[in-house]
Design a protein around this motif. Structure first.
Motif, PDB file in Angstrom:
ATOM      1  N   UNK A   1      50.965 141.472  15.715  1.00 50.78           N
ATOM      2  CA  UNK A   1      51.125 141.539  14.333  1.00 50.78           C
ATOM      3  C   UNK A   1      52.327 142.390  13.993  1.00 50.78           C
ATOM      4  N   UNK A   2      53.288 141.907  12.992  1.00 55.03           N
ATOM      5  CA  UNK A   2      54.537 142.746  12.440  1.00 55.03           C
ATOM      6  C   UNK A   2      55.482 142.457  13.514  1.00 55.03           C
ATOM      7  N   UNK A   3      55.588 142.127  14.822  1.00 53.58           N
ATOM      8  CA  UNK A   3      56.653 141.931  15.514  1.00 53.58           C
ATOM      9  C   UNK A   3      57.541 140.865  15.318  1.00 53.58           C
ATOM     10  N   UNK A   4      58.720 141.008  15.399  1.00 51.82           N
ATOM     11  CA  UNK A   4      59.827 139.572  15.353  1.00 51.82           C
ATOM     12  C   UNK A   4      60.183 139.197  16.435  1.00 51.82           C
ATOM     13  N   UNK A   5      59.878 139.998  17.768  1.00 48.55           N
ATOM     14  CA  UNK A   5      60.074 139.343  19.006  1.00 48.55           C
ATOM     15  C   UNK A   5      58.865 139.859  19.767  1.00 48.55           C
TER      16      UNK A   5
END
Length: 347
Positions: free
Chosen positions: A13-17
């Protein structure tokens, strides 16, 4: 830390990578963002345009090829289902049109218009039509790998896929006269890119659809180039109730190219790929639409660089290699000389 939302919380959750792990293939939903590279394509072109001809006929699922079912995808039969343990006579015949007639019509079209292309060639299909192999070489086309089989590799073991990659590389050496430097498996799995990099001889792969420009991954110990492909600017939409005639195909492609040229004139050059299939756009009415688009692209003069995919790869190696990495000398020499690059010896 305890989540306020325990029923829906996930570690990503909340990670772009995220993703990656032992096989690489990290998912990146941000990419270049608002600051993409501004490639200075040859002659000041605003768009690098690559025509890709998929050569698959004779490598698809078929009992005669040792498979357990017939082919079901990408034909004139809408909603076709695979026949387990049976041949599908109509499907076989529709595919054969591509290698018997469609290929030669497109070869003639590209030759008349004096435009290059990249072939995504299935290894088994190449072996069945050596005249087509000879024609590709004589035309000066890039022949990239489309795998050994036109399969869905989602559930194929790494051992089998590794052997398929090695086998198709050898087929290219035997029939095309050089190994492929590009790879498009088409229906890959989470291990595919790792196996492609491991093989050691590929400049790039195109098993991605995530950008309008090439980009690098460094997950495998060295920079590896990804040149995204397309399923939208693609004649496959004739087979899935998309384009109904060549005029629609031409109009959509012209609109797409014109928009990218305008972006390039505003300072943001891009790349455009058009995916083609011998058995689909090789039909005369559809080929007419492709010819209309090629004429339009050529009418834009130096604003459009019509090129092979390996030329895009070499340009990106020369001008956009990742900072902090040294290009192996043999690779640098091959890139600069414009020859096929044999990377294994340099790594």
């Amino acid at each position: 830390m305890t989540s306020k939302y325990p029923l829906s919380a996930h570690p990503n959750d909340g990670k772009s990578r995220y993703g990656g792990g032992s096989t690489g293939n990290t998912r990146d939903v941000v990419g270049y963002g608002s600051s993409p590279p501004k490639p200075q394509w040859p002659n000041g072109a605003k768009v690098a345009l690559n025509l890709v001809l998929n050569y698959e006929e004779g490598g698809e699922n078929c009992l005669l090829h040792g498979d357990g079912e017939s082919e079901k995808l990408m034909s004139e039969i809408a909603g076709a289902a695979a026949y387990p343990d049976q041949r599908h006579a109509n499907m076989e015949s529709l595919y054969d049109y591509g290698s018997r007639a469609g290929f030669w019509r497109l070869r003639d079209l590209f030759r008349r218009k004096q435009v290059p292309c990249t072939v995504y060639a299935v290894g088994m299909a190449l072996e069945r039509n050596r005249a087509a192999c000879k024609a590709m070489v004589e035309a000066g086309w890039e022949v990239a790998s489309h795998g050994y089989r036109w399969w869905d590799y989602q559930n194929v073991s790494p051992e089998v896929e590794r052997e398929h990659i090695a086998r198709t590389v050898q087929i290219h050496k035997d029939l095309i006269g050089c190994r492929p430097v590009g790879m498009y498996q088409g229906k890959p799995n989470a291990h595919t890119r790792q196996l492609v990099v491991e093989e050691g001889g590929f400049l790039y792969d195109s098993d991605a659809y995530d950008d309008d420009l090439p980009h690098w991954t460094t997950e495998y110990g060295r920079p590896h180039l990804i040149i995204p492909y397309t399923l939208s600017e693609n004649d496959m939409r004739f087979a899935i109730n998309g384009f109904s005639h060549g005029g629609e195909f031409a109009t959509y492609l012209k609109d797409y190219l014109k928009y990218l040229v305008d972006e390039g004139r505003r300072g943001a050059p891009k790349m455009m790929t058009v995916g083609l299939h011998c058995r689909l756009v090789g039909r005369p009415g559809r080929a007419a639409g492709l010819e209309e688009f090629i004429d339009f692209a050529k009418s834009l003069g130096d604003d459009v660089w019509i090129c092979r995919r390996d030329e895009i790869a070499k340009f990106w190696y020369q001008n956009h290699y990742p900072e902090g990495y040294s290009m192996p000398p043999d690779v640098a020499a091959g890139i600069g000389g414009g020859s096929a690059v044999h990377m294994r010896s340099a790594l």
